[in-house]
Each structure stands twice: as structure tokens, then as C-alpha cells.
Design an enzyme around this catalytic site. Structure first.
Site, PDB file in Angstrom:
ATOM      1  N   SER A  17       0.813  -1.218   0.000  1.00  0.00           N
ATOM      2  CA  SER A  17       0.000   0.000   0.000  1.00  0.00           C
ATOM      3  C   SER A  17       0.849   1.272   0.000  1.00  0.00           C
ATOM      4  O   SER A  17       0.513   2.237  -0.708  1.00  0.00           O
ATOM      5  CB  SER A  17      -0.955   0.007   1.194  1.00  0.00           C
ATOM      6  OG  SER A  17      -1.949  -0.981   1.050  1.00  0.00           O
ATOM      7  N   LYS A  66     -10.285  -4.995  11.131  1.00  0.00           N
ATOM      8  CA  LYS A  66     -11.372  -4.375  10.372  1.00  0.00           C
ATOM      9  C   LYS A  66     -12.687  -4.271  11.143  1.00  0.00           C
ATOM     10  O   LYS A  66     -13.441  -3.318  10.965  1.00  0.00           O
ATOM     11  CB  LYS A  66     -11.598  -5.131   9.057  1.00  0.00           C
ATOM     12  CG  LYS A  66     -10.457  -4.977   8.073  1.00  0.00           C
ATOM     13  CD  LYS A  66     -10.776  -5.649   6.746  1.00  0.00           C
ATOM     14  CE  LYS A  66      -9.636  -5.464   5.760  1.00  0.00           C
ATOM     15  NZ  LYS A  66      -9.948  -6.010   4.432  1.00  0.00           N
ATOM     16  N   GLY A 129     -14.691 -13.580   7.527  1.00  0.00           N
ATOM     17  CA  GLY A 129     -13.975 -12.526   8.240  1.00  0.00           C
ATOM     18  C   GLY A 129     -14.325 -11.145   7.727  1.00  0.00           C
ATOM     19  O   GLY A 129     -15.354 -10.936   7.076  1.00  0.00           O
ATOM     20  N   ASN A 151     -17.587 -21.801   5.654  1.00  0.00           N
ATOM     21  CA  ASN A 151     -16.582 -21.361   6.622  1.00  0.00           C
ATOM     22  C   ASN A 151     -16.259 -22.500   7.571  1.00  0.00           C
ATOM     23  O   ASN A 151     -17.092 -23.383   7.808  1.00  0.00           O
ATOM     24  CB  ASN A 151     -17.109 -20.164   7.423  1.00  0.00           C
ATOM     25  CG  ASN A 151     -16.008 -19.430   8.157  1.00  0.00           C
ATOM     26  OD1 ASN A 151     -14.999 -19.040   7.561  1.00  0.00           O
ATOM     27  ND2 ASN A 151     -16.164 -19.245   9.456  1.00  0.00           N
ATOM     28  N   LYS A 156     -19.994 -18.601  12.772  1.00  0.00           N
ATOM     29  CA  LYS A 156     -19.490 -17.286  12.373  1.00  0.00           C
ATOM     30  C   LYS A 156     -20.091 -16.873  11.037  1.00  0.00           C
ATOM     31  O   LYS A 156     -20.418 -15.692  10.826  1.00  0.00           O
ATOM     32  CB  LYS A 156     -17.963 -17.309  12.289  1.00  0.00           C
ATOM     33  CG  LYS A 156     -17.348 -15.935  12.061  1.00  0.00           C
ATOM     34  CD  LYS A 156     -15.835 -15.982  12.136  1.00  0.00           C
ATOM     35  CE  LYS A 156     -15.243 -14.586  11.923  1.00  0.00           C
ATOM     36  NZ  LYS A 156     -13.762 -14.585  11.975  1.00  0.00           N
TER      37      LYS A 156
END
Length: 280
Positions: A17, A66, A129, A151, A156
């Protein structure tokens, strides 16, 4: 005075980045600098306070922060709130405001390479996620009805579906169940880090029952061709790595910070040059 931007994550030293954003700052003659900051989960709150104290103008958020960062922000955009994950933060008059460009960035990349309508396609999303949240909620918000999730932890995945406020017809499976029913799907999207450098030998699931006309997309861009994509290619499937998503989500973040939408192809080329590879 130079404006400071950055990215936080754990790990973070591998991130390219800084290369793409510093190039864009230079190209548009902006007196700004982008740096990567290694922030562990136990130091996240302190890191956010410190960045605000020194006047950081904006930053990206990557694994594993995040979702965890949301309580530490002053405001969260409606879409990011619905997704439940933030990957871009901007400093607005001393207030940190969170956005999510992952989902729309991925959708732009998918549409660029998959030259068919998505409306009637069956899609399997692998993972639940932060990145999965952005991609999943964006797809169903766009009206793409047939998006299922696989998953390792089924609960989740169920939480992801329940947290997303948009109408959907999603089914949730374990990885084993998904492997058994892969021939139902036109598009597979891996959102997990399985196969990312340095653990390039890993795969999120086996492709024994993959349709040979399927489209397999992996949001990983290092390596450019993961073991999952290699296996898909051997079965004559079309493949897509994470370079497009990375470039589009970065361009959208840059636009939030500066009001300028930069050259996406230039960003892609910088990443390719950094990794020493070619697009797959």
C-alpha cells in the site's frame, strides 16, 4: 506541512500500500506521505488515539482490525456499519470516520474480468472474516440473490448473514459440505488468507467437484497465483487473483481522502512490479 496517511495491521510489513499511495500522492502533487504501522490487537485503541493526537489524515485498516476498530471511531459510514467492518478511515476536522471500500472494490474488479451478468449465477463465498463481510453485503445489496457461504466455523458464517441487513437467500455450509456440493456453483470467491505468502502451500478447500466452466476468484494478490488458483486452472476454470480488488479498493480509499480517483491500472502495475510477476 506534510499530511500523514498509513495502514495498520498485524502483520503489515508485507503491504505494498505505501508504494501505490505514495506514487499517487507524487503523481497528483500532493504534499503527503503514506506509511505502514504495525499494530497488534492489544494496542489498537492506543494506536487510534495516537494517530488522532498527531493528526494523521487517513489510514487503511487490514487484518485483524477491520471489525475491532469500529468502537474506536467517532463515526462509521452507513454501508460500513451494515457490513460490520471498516478498511478506510478519514480524519474530518479531528473526527475519525470509517468506511468500507473492500466490497465495492471487489465488485468493480469482478465485473471487469467476469463478462457475464451476475444476476442468475450461483456464488460460493469462502470465509466469514472482515473482507468476507464487505464482499458479501455488497453482493446482496446489489441484488445478487444466490450467494452462499462456507466457513470452518459455521456459526461465524451465520452471524455474518444475520448481521447483514439486506435481503438474501443465503445458505451456510461447513467447508466439507461445500466441497461436496461445489458443482452447484458458477463462481467461487476465496476471502480467507489461506494460500497467502508465506504459507503458499495452503488451500481453503479442495476443488475435486469444481465445474470446469466455473470462475474462481481469490482476493489474495501475493502470490499472484495461489495454490487454489493453480488447482482451478488445472480444471480449466477461469481464474482471478486479488490484484484488481486491491487496486480498486485502494483507489476508492484515495478518493475518500483526497477527492481524486487515481489511475487503477497504474496501481496494478506498481504491485506487479513490486511482486516481480505478471497478471494471471
Amino acid at each position: 506541512m506534510i499530511k500523514v496517511y498509513g495502514v495498520i495491521g498485524d502483520p503489515i510489513s508485507h503491504s505494498v500500500s505505501p508504494d501505490i499511495h505514495n506514487d499517487a500522492f507524487s503523481r497528483y502533487n500532493l504534499n503527503s506521505f503514506y506509511h505502514h504501522f504495525h499494530v497488534t490487537p492489544t494496542k489498537l485503541e492506543d494506536a487510534v488515539k495516537g494517530m488522532k493526537a498527531i493528526g494523521v489524515r487517513g489510514f487503511n485498516v487490514t487484518i485483524p482490525h477491520k471489525t475491532a476498530i469500529i468502537p474506536h471511531l467517532d463515526e462509521v459510514d452507513e454501508t460500513a456499519r451494515a457490513i460490520g467492518a471498516v478498511n478506510t478511515v478519514v480524519n474530518r476536522n479531528g473526527r475519525f470516520v470509517g468506511y468500507n471500500t473492500d466490497g465495492f472494490g471487489y465488485l468493480l474488479a469482478l465485473k471487469e474480468e467476469y463478462n457475464q451478468s451476475l444476476d442468475d449465477k450461483r456464488i460460493l463465498l469462502i470465509g466469514a472474516g472482515g473482507a468476507a463481510r464487505g464482499i458479501y453485503c455488497t453482493l446482496v445489496k446489489e441484488g445478487i440473490a444466490n450467494v452462499d457461504i462456507a466457513n470452518r466455523t459455521v456459526e461465524k458464517a451465520k452471524e455474518l448473514v444475520n448481521d447483514c441487513p439486506y435481503e438474501n437467500h443465503t445458505r451456510v455450509f461447513s467447508i466439507h459440505e461445500a466441497e461436496t456440493n461445489l458443482n452447484q456453483y458458477d463462481i467461487l470467491i476465496n476471502t480467507t488468507p489461506e494460500g497467502m505468502s508465506p504459507h503458499t502451500e495452503r488451500m481453503p478447500l479442495q476443488l475435486h467437484k469444481l465445474k470446469n466452466d466455473a470462475f474462481v476468484s481469490d482476493i489474495i494478490y501475493n502470490p499472484l497465483k495461489t495454490k487454489l488458483l493453480e488447482a482451478a486452472e488445472q480444471k480449466q476454470a477461469m481464474i482471478q487473483n486479488g490484484l484488481g480488488m486491491f487496486a480498486f479498493q485502494a483507489a476508492l480509499a484515495f478518493e475518500i481522502w483526497t477527492g481524486i480517483f487515481p489511475e487503477v491500472e497504474r496501481m496494478k502495475q506498481i504491485v506487479l512490479n513490486k511482486l516481480g510477476g505478471t497478471e494471471c
